[in-house]
Scaffold this motif. Structure first.
Motif, short mmCIF file in Angstrom:
data_model
loop_
_atom_site.label_atom_id
_atom_site.label_comp_id
_atom_site.label_asym_id
_atom_site.label_seq_id
_atom_site.Cartn_x
_atom_site.Cartn_y
_atom_site.Cartn_z
N PHE A 34 0.85 -1.18 0.00
CA PHE A 34 0.00 0.00 0.00
C PHE A 34 0.89 1.24 0.00
O PHE A 34 1.99 1.23 0.55
N LEU A 35 0.39 2.33 -0.60
CA LEU A 35 1.08 3.61 -0.60
C LEU A 35 0.19 4.63 0.08
O LEU A 35 -1.01 4.66 -0.17
N PHE A 36 0.76 5.45 0.94
CA PHE A 36 -0.01 6.52 1.59
C PHE A 36 0.61 7.85 1.23
O PHE A 36 1.80 8.08 1.44
N PHE A 37 -0.19 8.73 0.65
CA PHE A 37 0.27 10.06 0.25
C PHE A 37 -0.47 11.11 1.08
O PHE A 37 -1.67 10.97 1.35
N ILE A 38 0.25 12.17 1.46
CA ILE A 38 -0.38 13.20 2.28
C ILE A 38 0.23 14.56 1.96
O ILE A 38 1.44 14.69 1.78
N MET A 131 -4.89 6.58 0.67
CA MET A 131 -4.12 5.34 0.63
C MET A 131 -4.53 4.57 -0.62
O MET A 131 -5.72 4.46 -0.92
N ILE A 132 -3.54 4.09 -1.35
CA ILE A 132 -3.82 3.40 -2.60
C ILE A 132 -3.06 2.09 -2.65
O ILE A 132 -1.93 2.00 -2.16
N ARG A 133 -3.69 1.09 -3.19
CA ARG A 133 -3.04 -0.20 -3.37
C ARG A 133 -1.94 -0.06 -4.42
O ARG A 133 -2.17 0.47 -5.51
N THR A 134 -0.76 -0.51 -4.09
CA THR A 134 0.37 -0.37 -5.02
C THR A 134 0.07 -1.03 -6.36
O THR A 134 0.42 -0.51 -7.42
N GLU A 135 -0.60 -2.17 -6.31
CA GLU A 135 -0.98 -2.88 -7.54
C GLU A 135 -1.87 -2.00 -8.41
O GLU A 135 -1.72 -1.97 -9.64
N ALA A 136 -2.80 -1.27 -7.77
CA ALA A 136 -3.71 -0.39 -8.51
C ALA A 136 -2.94 0.79 -9.09
O ALA A 136 -3.14 1.17 -10.25
N PHE A 137 -2.06 1.38 -8.30
CA PHE A 137 -1.25 2.51 -8.76
C PHE A 137 -0.43 2.12 -9.97
O PHE A 137 -0.38 2.83 -10.97
#
Length: 242
Positions: A34-38, A131-137
């Motif tokens: 997972f990736l979290f951007f802020i 938060m985005i799933r790395t696979e989706a990104f």
């Protein structure tokens, strides 16, 4: 921060990559599922962060999840919307929205009858914190770096949706928006950046003709509209007896 938290990694690109470019740069350094951007002016507490993580971990079809955004000023921000089509763009990006801000098209786009207190699958999520799933990104190739700033969320949301990923607004998790004034939105430079990104978004997703039509409506200013009305009235008064 690194002196207190040993596992922190800090990377600095050689130049300002813009919002999307910065996210893509971070993705290249990250290794998690997972990736979290802020954004720099947003706070998320541990409980909300964990809530986003657990929700994304349990729901495999969800590509991206976003918390409810609370402005410190109390101002309402529509963090989740419907797809920004050219028709909606005309009614939300042009002088029409300034003259008639509560027009039905704009209200439909903003989902104005929803108080943002219930979870909902949406077309577009605003990306102050998410938060985005790395696979989706990776499945959509990340952000389009041609859009330096603005309209990135509309573009990536459309591509995520086309790949079958769900976008979820999750209000049980909350983020606090400190509403910093870091981006001088009234400057000519930022106005040009906004204009360029808008044109790229509509051209890329709906074709050149749609992009030009939206741009034509957006370019209509208050003064030019007044002049046009005066011209029509003058034309009528000049020829109506004929």
């Amino acid at each position: 921060l690194r002196s207190k938290v040993k596992w922190i990694r800090y990377y600095k690109p050689k130049k300002n990559l813009g919002f999307g470019g910065g996210c893509n740069y971070g993705r290249k350094k990250a290794k998690g599922k997972f990736l979290f951007f802020i954004n720099s002016d947003i706070l998320v507490d541990y409980k909300s962060f964990l809530g986003l993580y657990n929700f994304l971990d349990r729901n495999k079809k969800v590509g991206i999840v976003s918390p409810r955004l609370i402005n410190i000023s109390g101002r309402f921000t529509p963090e989740a919307t419907r797809e920004l089509t050219p028709f909606r763009g005309i009614f939300t990006q042009s002088i029409i929205n300034k003259i008639y801000p509560n027009n039905p098209v704009a209200k439909n786009y903003l989902i104005s009858d929803w108080d943002r207190k219930t979870m909902r699958k949406v077309d577009v999520i605003q990306l102050g914190s998410y938060m985005i799933r790395t696979e989706a990104f990776d499945s959509v190739g990340g952000f389009d770096e041609n859009m330096f700033l603005y309209f990135e969320e509309n573009d990536i949301a459309k591509r995520l949706g086309s790949k079958g990923w769900d976008l979820i607004f999750y209000p049980r998790a909350k983020s606090i928006h400190l509403e910093s004034k870091g981006t001088p939105k009234g400057s000519e430079e930022i106005k040009n950046v906004h204009k360029k990104s808008r044109f790229i978004y509509f051209k890329k997703n709906y074709g050149l003709f749609s992009a030009l039509v939206v741009q034509a409506f957006v370019n209509i200013s208050k003064n030019s509209l007044i002049f046009f009305v005066i011209f029509l009235v003058g034309l009528f008064l000049r020829f109506y007896r004929l």
